[in-house]
Write an enzyme that holds these catalytic residues in place. Structure first.
Site, PDB file in Angstrom:
ATOM      1  N   TYR A  30     -15.466  12.695  23.855  1.00 50.79           N
ATOM      2  CA  TYR A  30     -15.003  11.252  24.708  1.00 50.79           C
ATOM      3  C   TYR A  30     -13.560  10.836  24.963  1.00 50.79           C
ATOM      4  O   TYR A  30     -12.668  11.006  23.868  1.00 50.79           O
ATOM      5  CB  TYR A  30     -15.582   9.881  23.473  1.00 50.79           C
ATOM      6  CG  TYR A  30     -18.063  10.217  23.417  1.00 50.79           C
ATOM      7  CD1 TYR A  30     -18.278  10.016  24.148  1.00 50.79           C
ATOM      8  CD2 TYR A  30     -17.862  11.811  22.057  1.00 50.79           C
ATOM      9  CE1 TYR A  30     -19.749  10.425  23.618  1.00 50.79           C
ATOM     10  CE2 TYR A  30     -19.000  12.054  21.956  1.00 50.79           C
ATOM     11  CZ  TYR A  30     -20.121  11.313  22.515  1.00 50.79           C
ATOM     12  OH  TYR A  30     -20.916  11.622  22.846  1.00 50.79           O
ATOM     13  N   LYS A  83     -20.374  17.023  32.200  1.00 50.27           N
ATOM     14  CA  LYS A  83     -19.427  16.930  31.591  1.00 50.27           C
ATOM     15  C   LYS A  83     -19.027  18.455  32.244  1.00 50.27           C
ATOM     16  O   LYS A  83     -19.152  19.205  33.149  1.00 50.27           O
ATOM     17  CB  LYS A  83     -19.709  17.615  30.238  1.00 50.27           C
ATOM     18  CG  LYS A  83     -20.242  16.481  29.224  1.00 50.27           C
ATOM     19  CD  LYS A  83     -20.727  17.079  28.263  1.00 50.27           C
ATOM     20  CE  LYS A  83     -21.922  16.009  27.418  1.00 50.27           C
ATOM     21  NZ  LYS A  83     -22.463  14.828  28.124  1.00 50.27           N
ATOM     22  N   HIS A 136     -20.592   8.498  27.541  1.00 49.31           N
ATOM     23  CA  HIS A 136     -21.396   9.317  27.487  1.00 49.31           C
ATOM     24  C   HIS A 136     -19.810  10.320  27.420  1.00 49.31           C
ATOM     25  O   HIS A 136     -19.169  10.199  27.705  1.00 49.31           O
ATOM     26  CB  HIS A 136     -21.991  10.303  28.699  1.00 49.31           C
ATOM     27  CG  HIS A 136     -23.489   9.913  28.597  1.00 49.31           C
ATOM     28  ND1 HIS A 136     -24.334   9.936  27.579  1.00 49.31           N
ATOM     29  CD2 HIS A 136     -23.853   8.951  29.553  1.00 49.31           C
ATOM     30  CE1 HIS A 136     -25.444   9.246  28.127  1.00 49.31           C
ATOM     31  NE2 HIS A 136     -25.317   8.658  29.353  1.00 49.31           N
TER      32      HIS A 136
END
EC number: 4.6.1.16
Length: 179
Positions: free
Chosen positions: A115, A154, A123
């Site tokens: 993060y 991601k 997220h």
């Protein structure tokens, strides 16, 4: 153990076991800084968090029998149970010291999820897989990992640990892009 940096207060004690450690009191500051996961009235620290916080002089780890444990003893303890632990720890420490919040990434196909800011509000941005230079990776492995990371929004990062004693880490990031 007393710590001069916190006004001479005793450090939080952490009972070490195979899966990490448990802190049963005085852990509010650790939790506020996103270390560990609270379960009932204890804070569970994963093995990487346990070693890192010990190295920084923020917890006092001990065996279930109450014997103190050093950083080196913790590294050996977790390495025996998790091959490649030291390489993973080098990456964990590097990312944490760069200001990232680092959590387990197994659910997303990596060692860590990372993060950039408050994990309670955003997220994770990256899924990180840790490898050593002699690790063989096929193109298929990299594509699969990149696509999985993309499917959960991601970026996939490969952290190549050149040396665990004098840490040198090369980070390589892949993104899935449709043309």
């Amino acid at each position: 153990m007393l710590c001069a940096g916190n006004g001479g207060k005793e450090l939080p004690r952490a009972k070490v076991f195979e899966g990490g450690s448990l802190v049963s009191k005085d852990y509010e500051d650790l939790k506020r800084r996103y270390f560990g996961t609270e379960h009932g009235n204890v804070l569970f620290l994963d093995p990487f968090e346990t070693v890192y916080l010990t190295e920084k002089g923020e917890i006092d780890p001990e065996t279930p029998e109450g014997e103190p444990m050093s950083v080196e003893e913790l590294l050996s303890f977790f390495e025996r149970r998790r091959p490649g632990f030291r390489a993973g720890y080098v990456v964990y420490r590097d990312l944490t010291e760069r200001g990232y919040v680092v959590k387990s990434g197994f659910k997303y196909g990596g060692r860590f999820r990372v993060y950039e800011e408050d994990p309670d509000r955003e997220h994770s941005k990256y899924v990180v897989r840790v490898v050593e230079p002699d690790t063989e990776l096929s193109t298929r492995d990299v594509l699969r990992a990149t696509r999985l990371a993309h499917s959960v929004r991601k970026d996939f990062v490969l952290a190549v640990v050149e040396d665990v004693e004098e840490p040198r880490i090369e980070y390589v990031m892949w993104r899935w892009k449709r043309l």
